[in-house]
Design a protein around this motif. Structure first.
Motif, PDB file in Angstrom:
ATOM      1  N   TRP A 111      34.171  17.399  38.205  1.00 26.17           N
ATOM      2  CA  TRP A 111      33.667  16.577  37.803  1.00 26.17           C
ATOM      3  C   TRP A 111      33.245  16.372  36.089  1.00 26.17           C
ATOM      4  N   PHE A 112      34.344  17.268  35.586  1.00 23.97           N
ATOM      5  CA  PHE A 112      34.607  17.180  33.873  1.00 23.97           C
ATOM      6  C   PHE A 112      35.782  16.695  33.970  1.00 23.97           C
ATOM      7  N   ASN A 113      36.860  16.319  34.763  1.00 28.04           N
ATOM      8  CA  ASN A 113      37.946  16.016  34.701  1.00 28.04           C
ATOM      9  C   ASN A 113      38.977  16.514  33.237  1.00 28.04           C
ATOM     10  N   ILE A 114      38.709  17.912  33.620  1.00 26.26           N
ATOM     11  CA  ILE A 114      40.364  19.407  32.769  1.00 26.26           C
ATOM     12  C   ILE A 114      41.374  18.530  33.919  1.00 26.26           C
ATOM     13  N   VAL A 115      42.151  18.668  33.333  1.00 27.89           N
ATOM     14  CA  VAL A 115      43.563  18.676  32.999  1.00 27.89           C
ATOM     15  C   VAL A 115      44.706  19.653  32.707  1.00 27.89           C
ATOM     16  N   THR A 117      46.485  23.328  31.527  1.00 29.86           N
ATOM     17  CA  THR A 117      46.199  24.466  32.490  1.00 29.86           C
ATOM     18  C   THR A 117      45.467  25.620  31.240  1.00 29.86           C
ATOM     19  N   GLU A 118      45.100  25.423  30.460  1.00 23.89           N
ATOM     20  CA  GLU A 118      44.107  26.068  29.534  1.00 23.89           C
ATOM     21  C   GLU A 118      43.152  26.242  30.290  1.00 23.89           C
ATOM     22  N   ALA A 119      42.318  25.132  30.408  1.00 22.62           N
ATOM     23  CA  ALA A 119      41.226  24.994  31.160  1.00 22.62           C
ATOM     24  C   ALA A 119      41.299  25.417  32.882  1.00 22.62           C
ATOM     25  N   TYR A 120      42.151  25.130  33.672  1.00 23.25           N
ATOM     26  CA  TYR A 120      42.439  25.226  34.641  1.00 23.25           C
ATOM     27  C   TYR A 120      41.973  27.047  34.430  1.00 23.25           C
ATOM     28  N   VAL A 121      42.321  27.907  33.545  1.00 25.03           N
ATOM     29  CA  VAL A 121      42.369  29.288  33.314  1.00 25.03           C
ATOM     30  C   VAL A 121      40.948  29.555  33.370  1.00 25.03           C
ATOM     31  N   TRP A 122      40.598  28.971  32.772  1.00 22.01           N
ATOM     32  CA  TRP A 122      39.780  29.639  31.759  1.00 22.01           C
ATOM     33  C   TRP A 122      38.705  29.367  32.790  1.00 22.01           C
ATOM     34  N   SER A 123      38.437  27.887  33.796  1.00 24.19           N
ATOM     35  CA  SER A 123      38.038  27.759  34.571  1.00 24.19           C
ATOM     36  C   SER A 123      38.029  28.623  36.030  1.00 24.19           C
ATOM     37  N   ALA A 124      38.991  28.909  36.422  1.00 24.94           N
ATOM     38  CA  ALA A 124      39.467  29.874  37.581  1.00 24.94           C
ATOM     39  C   ALA A 124      38.966  31.248  37.112  1.00 24.94           C
ATOM     40  N   VAL A 125      38.828  31.587  35.537  1.00 26.87           N
ATOM     41  CA  VAL A 125      38.891  33.028  35.536  1.00 26.87           C
ATOM     42  C   VAL A 125      36.773  33.191  35.609  1.00 26.87           C
ATOM     43  N   ALA A 126      36.699  32.523  35.237  1.00 25.50           N
ATOM     44  CA  ALA A 126      35.063  32.211  35.372  1.00 25.50           C
ATOM     45  C   ALA A 126      33.950  31.924  36.793  1.00 25.50           C
ATOM     46  N   ARG A 195      53.238  25.173  32.162  1.00 28.86           N
ATOM     47  CA  ARG A 195      52.510  25.847  32.901  1.00 28.86           C
ATOM     48  C   ARG A 195      52.498  27.139  32.953  1.00 28.86           C
ATOM     49  N   ILE A 196      53.240  27.794  32.998  1.00 27.38           N
ATOM     50  CA  ILE A 196      53.640  29.416  32.333  1.00 27.38           C
ATOM     51  C   ILE A 196      52.625  29.823  31.660  1.00 27.38           C
ATOM     52  N   LEU A 197      52.651  29.497  30.408  1.00 29.04           N
ATOM     53  CA  LEU A 197      52.853  30.171  29.025  1.00 29.04           C
ATOM     54  C   LEU A 197      51.401  30.081  28.442  1.00 29.04           C
ATOM     55  N   PRO A 198      49.988  29.919  29.361  1.00 31.01           N
ATOM     56  CA  PRO A 198      48.891  29.879  29.065  1.00 31.01           C
ATOM     57  C   PRO A 198      48.375  30.763  29.749  1.00 31.01           C
ATOM     58  N   VAL A 199      48.788  31.687  31.124  1.00 30.85           N
ATOM     59  CA  VAL A 199      48.378  32.189  31.971  1.00 30.85           C
ATOM     60  C   VAL A 199      49.100  33.695  31.005  1.00 30.85           C
ATOM     61  N   LEU A 200      50.053  33.923  30.609  1.00 30.20           N
ATOM     62  CA  LEU A 200      50.107  34.756  30.044  1.00 30.20           C
ATOM     63  C   LEU A 200      49.091  35.913  29.412  1.00 30.20           C
ATOM     64  N   PRO A 201      48.878  35.592  28.570  1.00 29.43           N
ATOM     65  CA  PRO A 201      47.584  36.260  27.827  1.00 29.43           C
ATOM     66  C   PRO A 201      46.663  36.911  28.760  1.00 29.43           C
ATOM     67  N   PHE A 202      45.940  36.300  29.787  1.00 28.74           N
ATOM     68  CA  PHE A 202      45.175  36.731  30.441  1.00 28.74           C
ATOM     69  C   PHE A 202      45.774  37.548  31.765  1.00 28.74           C
ATOM     70  N   MET A 203      47.032  37.709  32.251  1.00 26.59           N
ATOM     71  CA  MET A 203      47.931  38.387  32.846  1.00 26.59           C
ATOM     72  C   MET A 203      47.976  39.491  32.371  1.00 26.59           C
TER      73      MET A 203
END
Length: 335
Positions: A111-115, A117-126, A195-203
């Motif tokens: 629906w929002f055309n996210i592409v 990895t940062e957007a993936y992470v924020w969406s997944a956490v929410a 693909r890995i670096l954007p998830v590291l802060p959340f991890m």
């Protein structure tokens, strides 16, 4: 099972898992659809990709790193979830957290055309957070509050409902259906540092929160009344620990897709090694999760060689019988 295993046994378990993880990392870099020589391994680790073998090694390094990170997150999240809910069946997949994260990512893509990895992470956490709140609210309905059995049933029902919504969102979108279905299986193939670096802060934040909640989880294991008598603010302690699991599960799902059963299997096996003390159980579960997911990835490469089985398939084959065994071992009043 004793609450705390003797120190030599706990230390031996820790060093054994570290050694196993190092060995599995070496195997992960070595094993694949193409055989590589020792010289190609050394050159690939140094960043060279002049030959096909060196390029293969260079591609396996981020894949190995992602498997370690995601496995650690899922193993740790499972141990924390079981401590928060006092439910031996608690798992990011069974309680619907992974499915909620997956639905949020699918909605974002469709629906929002996210592409990114940062957007993936924020969406997944929410999505993971909303799913966790929904499951806990449903499991809290009734006179006895959020019992382990009601949480398991609410999580299963929520997971099924959210999975159906994912299908409903993807079905009319043939342009994204193939990629989404592949991602939903759960895997670490095609990993890259981008693909890995954007998830590291959340991890990292999720890891810190989870480890800091160890003392509170030990108190919660005694029961809410006893924990309150020891000075714990029970709702705050539960919410703090749950936040760590939401960050870990959301980040892992964004990077790899929803991978089930790691958070169920690993804490049970680790309790046999170190007992119930969360100060030891949590870091041991993180190491155990990394070892399990890495082993599943290696087995997936060997079983279907020269093709591959995604780790989500391998963990499902292992986890489903383990889940049945746990259900048969636990009495209903303990669920």
């Amino acid at each position: 099972m004793s609450v705390r295993a003797p120190l030599p046994i706990r230390s031996l378990a820790l060093f054994s898992l570290l050694a196993a993880l190092a060995g599995l990392c070496a195997l992960s870099v070595t094993i694949g659809s193409r055989d590589v020589s020792w010289s190609e391994i050394v050159a690939g680790l140094a960043g060279h990709n002049d030959t096909i073998g060196e390029a293969a090694v260079a591609l396996r390094v981020p894949r190995t790193l992602l498997a370690v990170i995601a496995g650690s997150a899922l193993g740790l999240a499972g141990a924390v979830m079981q401590g928060v809910t006092r439910n031996p069946l608690a798992d990011p997949g069974i309680l619907g957290v992974n499915t909620g994260a997956a639905l949020a990512v699918v909605v974002g893509v469709a629906w929002f055309n996210i592409v990114s990895t940062e957007a993936y992470v924020w969406s997944a956490v929410a999505g993971a957070g909303c799913s966790a709140v929904l499951v806990y609210a449903l499991g809290s309905v009734g006179r006895d509050g959020a019992t382990p059995l009601k949480l398991a049933l609410a999580g299963t029902a929520t997971s099924i409902a959210l999975a159906s919504l994912i299908i409903a969102v993807v079905l009319p979108r043939n342009d994204i259906a193939g990629g989404i279905r592949s991602w939903q299986i759960g895997g670490v193939g095609g990993a890259s540092y981008d693909r890995i670096l954007p998830v590291l802060p959340f991890m990292a934040v999720g890891l810190a929160i989870s480890l800091l909640s160890a003392r509170q989880l030990n108190s919660l294991a005694l029961g809410d009344d006893m924990a309150a008598g020891l000075g714990e603010r029970v709702p705050v302690a539960r919410a703090f620990a749950a936040l760590g699991t939401i960050l870990l599960c959301g980040a892992a799902t964004a990077a790899c897709g929803p991978i089930g059963f790691v958070g169920l299997i690993v804490p049970h096996l680790c309790r046999l090694l170190v007992g119930l003390d969360h100060r030891w159980l949590l870091p041991i579960s993180a190491l155990g999760g990394a070892c399990l997911l890495l082993l599943a990835d290696i087995l997936g490469r060997i079983i279907a060689r020269p093709a591959e089985l995604d780790v989500g398939i391998v963990t499902a084959f292992v986890g489903a019988p383990f889940f049945i065994w746990i259900v048969r071992q636990q009495r209903i009043r303990q669920l």
